[in-house]
Scaffold this motif. Structure first.
Motif, PDB file in Angstrom:
ATOM      1  N   ARG A 172      -0.470   0.405  49.703  1.00 26.35           N
ATOM      2  CA  ARG A 172      -1.770   0.051  48.909  1.00 26.35           C
ATOM      3  C   ARG A 172      -3.100   0.700  49.256  1.00 26.35           C
ATOM      4  NH1 ARG A 172      -4.216  -5.252  48.941  1.00 26.35           N
ATOM      5  NH2 ARG A 172      -4.831  -4.663  46.678  1.00 26.35           N
ATOM      6  N   PHE A 173      -3.581   1.838  48.526  1.00 25.32           N
ATOM      7  CA  PHE A 173      -4.559   2.574  49.435  1.00 25.32           C
ATOM      8  C   PHE A 173      -5.093   3.144  48.015  1.00 25.32           C
ATOM      9  CE2 PHE A 173      -1.214   5.855  48.392  1.00 25.32           C
ATOM     10  CZ  PHE A 173      -1.251   6.151  48.169  1.00 25.32           C
ATOM     11  N   ARG A 174      -6.502   4.726  48.378  1.00 24.69           N
ATOM     12  CA  ARG A 174      -7.073   5.164  47.221  1.00 24.69           C
ATOM     13  C   ARG A 174      -6.861   6.180  48.041  1.00 24.69           C
ATOM     14  NH1 ARG A 174     -12.776   2.669  43.958  1.00 24.69           N
ATOM     15  NH2 ARG A 174     -13.570   4.449  45.686  1.00 24.69           N
ATOM     16  N   VAL A 175      -7.215   7.590  47.346  1.00 25.63           N
ATOM     17  CA  VAL A 175      -7.601   8.560  47.858  1.00 25.63           C
ATOM     18  C   VAL A 175      -9.125   8.863  47.295  1.00 25.63           C
ATOM     19  CG1 VAL A 175      -6.578  11.044  47.370  1.00 25.63           C
ATOM     20  CG2 VAL A 175      -5.029   9.511  48.239  1.00 25.63           C
ATOM     21  N   ASN A 176      -9.917   9.438  47.968  1.00 26.82           N
ATOM     22  CA  ASN A 176     -11.331   9.218  47.642  1.00 26.82           C
ATOM     23  C   ASN A 176     -11.802  11.114  47.391  1.00 26.82           C
ATOM     24  OD1 ASN A 176     -12.235   6.559  46.879  1.00 26.82           O
ATOM     25  ND2 ASN A 176     -11.134   7.001  49.690  1.00 26.82           N
ATOM     26  N   ALA A 177     -12.233  11.737  46.709  1.00 22.43           N
ATOM     27  CA  ALA A 177     -12.170  13.203  46.390  1.00 22.43           C
ATOM     28  C   ALA A 177     -13.863  13.190  47.520  1.00 22.43           C
ATOM     29  CB  ALA A 177     -12.787  13.600  45.343  1.00 22.43           C
ATOM     30  N   GLY A 178     -13.711  14.076  48.565  1.00 21.56           N
ATOM     31  CA  GLY A 178     -15.150  14.666  49.425  1.00 21.56           C
ATOM     32  C   GLY A 178     -15.648  16.143  49.356  1.00 21.56           C
ATOM     33  N   SER A 179     -16.966  16.345  49.275  1.00 20.82           N
ATOM     34  CA  SER A 179     -17.472  17.731  49.079  1.00 20.82           C
ATOM     35  C   SER A 179     -16.613  18.387  48.476  1.00 20.82           C
ATOM     36  CB  SER A 179     -18.402  17.918  49.998  1.00 20.82           C
ATOM     37  OG  SER A 179     -18.131  18.455  51.457  1.00 20.82           O
ATOM     38  N   THR A 180     -15.116  19.228  49.502  1.00 22.07           N
ATOM     39  CA  THR A 180     -14.669  20.332  49.360  1.00 22.07           C
ATOM     40  C   THR A 180     -12.949  19.800  48.529  1.00 22.07           C
ATOM     41  OG1 THR A 180     -15.257  20.689  50.971  1.00 22.07           O
ATOM     42  CG2 THR A 180     -12.479  22.239  50.386  1.00 22.07           C
ATOM     43  N   ALA A 181     -12.601  20.478  47.379  1.00 24.52           N
ATOM     44  CA  ALA A 181     -11.760  19.378  46.639  1.00 24.52           C
ATOM     45  C   ALA A 181     -10.748  20.035  47.149  1.00 24.52           C
ATOM     46  CB  ALA A 181     -11.461  20.022  45.267  1.00 24.52           C
ATOM     47  N   PHE A 182      -9.763  18.794  47.253  1.00 26.69           N
ATOM     48  CA  PHE A 182      -8.063  19.052  47.442  1.00 26.69           C
ATOM     49  C   PHE A 182      -7.409  20.092  47.193  1.00 26.69           C
ATOM     50  CE2 PHE A 182      -8.958  14.170  48.010  1.00 26.69           C
ATOM     51  CZ  PHE A 182      -7.951  14.366  49.739  1.00 26.69           C
ATOM     52  N   ALA A 183      -6.294  20.797  47.671  1.00 24.75           N
ATOM     53  CA  ALA A 183      -5.800  22.056  47.133  1.00 24.75           C
ATOM     54  C   ALA A 183      -4.161  20.983  47.120  1.00 24.75           C
ATOM     55  CB  ALA A 183      -5.964  23.257  48.225  1.00 24.75           C
ATOM     56  N   ALA A 184      -3.175  21.536  46.210  1.00 31.88           N
ATOM     57  CA  ALA A 184      -1.792  21.580  46.863  1.00 31.88           C
ATOM     58  C   ALA A 184      -1.310  21.606  47.957  1.00 31.88           C
ATOM     59  CB  ALA A 184      -1.204  22.482  45.729  1.00 31.88           C
ATOM     60  N   GLY A 185      -0.130  20.887  48.299  1.00 32.87           N
ATOM     61  CA  GLY A 185      -0.068  20.878  49.797  1.00 32.87           C
ATOM     62  C   GLY A 185      -0.354  19.829  50.906  1.00 32.87           C
ATOM     63  N   ASP A 186      -2.124  19.717  50.209  1.00 29.31           N
ATOM     64  CA  ASP A 186      -2.896  18.608  50.881  1.00 29.31           C
ATOM     65  C   ASP A 186      -1.717  17.029  51.645  1.00 29.31           C
ATOM     66  OD1 ASP A 186      -4.199  20.373  51.128  1.00 29.31           O
ATOM     67  OD2 ASP A 186      -5.981  19.290  50.646  1.00 29.31           O
ATOM     68  N   ARG A 187      -1.918  16.732  52.415  1.00 33.77           N
ATOM     69  CA  ARG A 187      -0.939  15.228  53.366  1.00 33.77           C
ATOM     70  C   ARG A 187      -1.344  14.551  53.926  1.00 33.77           C
ATOM     71  NH1 ARG A 187       5.004  17.244  54.002  1.00 33.77           N
ATOM     72  NH2 ARG A 187       5.010  17.986  51.717  1.00 33.77           N
ATOM     73  N   PHE A 188      -1.225  13.703  53.150  1.00 28.55           N
ATOM     74  CA  PHE A 188      -1.619  12.607  54.337  1.00 28.55           C
ATOM     75  C   PHE A 188      -0.409  11.389  54.604  1.00 28.55           C
ATOM     76  CE2 PHE A 188      -5.154  12.561  51.632  1.00 28.55           C
ATOM     77  CZ  PHE A 188      -6.485  12.270  52.497  1.00 28.55           C
ATOM     78  N   THR A 189      -0.139  10.884  56.049  1.00 29.20           N
ATOM     79  CA  THR A 189       1.265  10.817  56.277  1.00 29.20           C
ATOM     80  C   THR A 189       0.618   9.405  56.647  1.00 29.20           C
ATOM     81  OG1 THR A 189       1.394  11.803  58.254  1.00 29.20           O
ATOM     82  CG2 THR A 189       2.759  12.746  56.836  1.00 29.20           C
TER      83      THR A 189
END
Length: 493
Positions: free
Chosen positions: A97-114
């Motif tokens: 269970r989690f939530r991804v939150n946007a920051g001031s710089t947008a995510f790009a394809a390939g960005d990764r959380f582990t």
């Protein structure tokens, strides 16, 4: 990691909420990120950190990879594809269970959380009686049945039978035997009685009855085995229906036993034990608490122990090579608390009025590999007396990260528990402890326990220093607390 905050109505309610947090769902840990965006992964409500495992979490690694600025693919090493998480929306799965939150710089394809998950903790033992008010019945001098003294007796006139004596425990257990003793006359000993169980204290079910019981002498004791496998229950009682002729019926001892070979009885003080699975899900990390209540002192405590293996015939405090008692004083009223949990430890902080109390329970991060340091267990709280209170002003009443005498015990590679103490009380003052060789740095900057003088960073921000355990005799750097740090602002983060 799993972060939980809440309000407990009292110290017993806190134990219940802690058990729920540890044992009902798995836990997450080890979050890392690489990518162009500067958003965050948090709990489902957006709180800092706090991503969690789910009801069926196992030891597993996950990757959360951006497909574009708004969507992340969630892949489990064992579970496979769990679907797509949308930025700003909760992702809730029975494994994670989690939530991804946007920051001031947008995510790009390939960005990764582990990140990783571990299974829920396991409740091992929950029984015993909170205080004498939970030993009930209609005997005169009722407390004499449970005081372990042979020269005191509870009585009830034969004309007023049945006589009842029972217990309400903090959790269910099965009674396998009942032991009772009599007073000055065998003629006043019980001749007939019945063991009964209940799930709610209102509706009672007979378990076994005995009749024609005889006593060979005054002050005799007998154990009566339960022949069937009765279900576990929280409430148990004995109903006495006849004496051996004389009046009043007398009983000077009554015990409920789950095993006649155990060194504890179910009417004893309450004890609670859990097992953490470790980050890999394959460990057996045992910690437990005794409940202590003394209304006259306003003492309502969870007194913690750690031990390497569990003997089911031993009470919490008599487990082999246990850590000894570390006291966490709470209250019999509402208080706020914070929990930080993963598969190998829990950190507790509670605010009792204007006082913050804390405990660290479980594995810390040892500097040696597991082949050398097999069981890096740390049990730390506020002191080592069972009846302490949150308003104590003694300098030995401290936090685990800057312990007094003796609030912190750590298990070393030689399987010995060593005490750690930075400060000790002398009258109204406290001093660096030069007699206890275990220390926690940087809150102690020397082996004498002298205080640290640490400043903010040059830009005014607060540094985070690792909290390091070690001892001077033998000279050994033990390791660091997992997930805790020392800072110039609050002392603990």
């Amino acid at each position: 990691m799993t972060l939980r905050t809440g309000i407990a109505s009292d110290y017993y309610d806190f134990l219940n909420q802690l058990e729920s947090a540890l044992c009902r769902k798995g836990h997450a840990w080890g979050l890392l990120y690489a990518g162009a965006g500067n958003g965050s992964l948090t709990d489902v409500d957006g709180g800092v950190g706090g991503y969690r495992g789910g009801a069926v979490s196992v030891a597993e690694a996950f990757t959360v990879t951006a497909l574009d600025a708004q969507r992340f693919q969630v892949i489990g090493a064992l579970a496979g594809d769990l679907g797509v998480a949308t930025v700003g929306q909760p992702f809730e799965h029975e494994r994670l269970r989690f939530r991804v939150n946007a920051g001031s710089t947008a995510f790009a394809a390939g960005d990764r959380f582990t990140l990783n998950t571990s299974p829920p903790w396991t409740l091992v033992r929950r029984w015993g009686v909170r205080n004498p008010n939970f030993r009930t019945g209609n005997f005169a001098s009722q407390s004499a049945l449970f005081d372990n003294a042979m020269d005191t007796s509870g009585t009830r006139a034969v004309a007023d039978l049945p006589a009842i004596a029972g217990i309400e425990m903090i959790g269910p257990a099965s009674v396998r035997a009942v032991t009772m003793g009599i007073g000055d006359s065998s003629a006043r000993g019980a001749a007939a009685f019945e063991l009964q169980r209940s799930d709610d204290g209102a509706v009672w079910t007979p378990v076994q009855a005995w009749s024609g019981v005889r006593w060979p002498s005054a002050r005799a004791r007998q154990t009566f085995m339960v022949t069937g496998n009765s279900p576990a229950a929280r409430f148990w009682r004995v109903v006495f229906s006849a004496a051996n002729g004389a009046t009043p019926l007398e009983c000077n001892d009554l015990s409920f036993q789950t095993d006649v070979n155990a060194d504890f009885e179910l009417e004893d003080r309450a004890q609670w034990i859990v097992k953490a699975p470790g980050l890999d899900g394959r460990q057996s990390i045992f910690i437990g608490a005794e409940l202590f209540e003394d209304p006259a002192r306003a003492a309502y405590n969870l007194n913690w122990y750690g031990f390497r293996s569990l003997n089911p015939l031993l009470s919490l405090r008599t487990q082999v090579n246990n850590s000894g008692l570390r006291q966490l004083p709470l209250r019999n009223g509402p208080f706020a608390y914070w929990l930080a949990v993963n598969g190998q430890r829990v950190v507790i902080v509670a605010r009792i009025g204007t006082v913050y109390v804390s405990a660290y329970l479980g594995y810390a991060t040892a500097y040696e590999p597991p082949s050398i340091h097999e069981y890096p267990l740390v049990i730390g709280a506020c002191g080592s007396t069972e009846n302490g209170t949150p308003d104590a002003t003694d300098a030995n009443f401290r936090g685990f990260f800057d312990p007094g005498r003796y609030g912190l015990a750590a298990n070393y590679p030689d399987n010995l528990w060593r005490m750690h103490c930075n400060r000790y009380a002398s009258g109204a003052n406290d001093y660096g402890d030069s007699e206890t060789f275990g220390k926690v740095y940087p809150s102690a900057m020397s082996t004498s326990g002298d205080r640290a003088y640490l400043r903010d960073n040059l830009d005014g921000s607060s540094p985070l220093f690792p909290l390091i355990l070690g001892t001077a005799q033998p000279r050994h750097s033990w390791g660091e607390f997992d997930g805790c740090a020392w800072t110039t602002v609050t002392g603990l983060r």
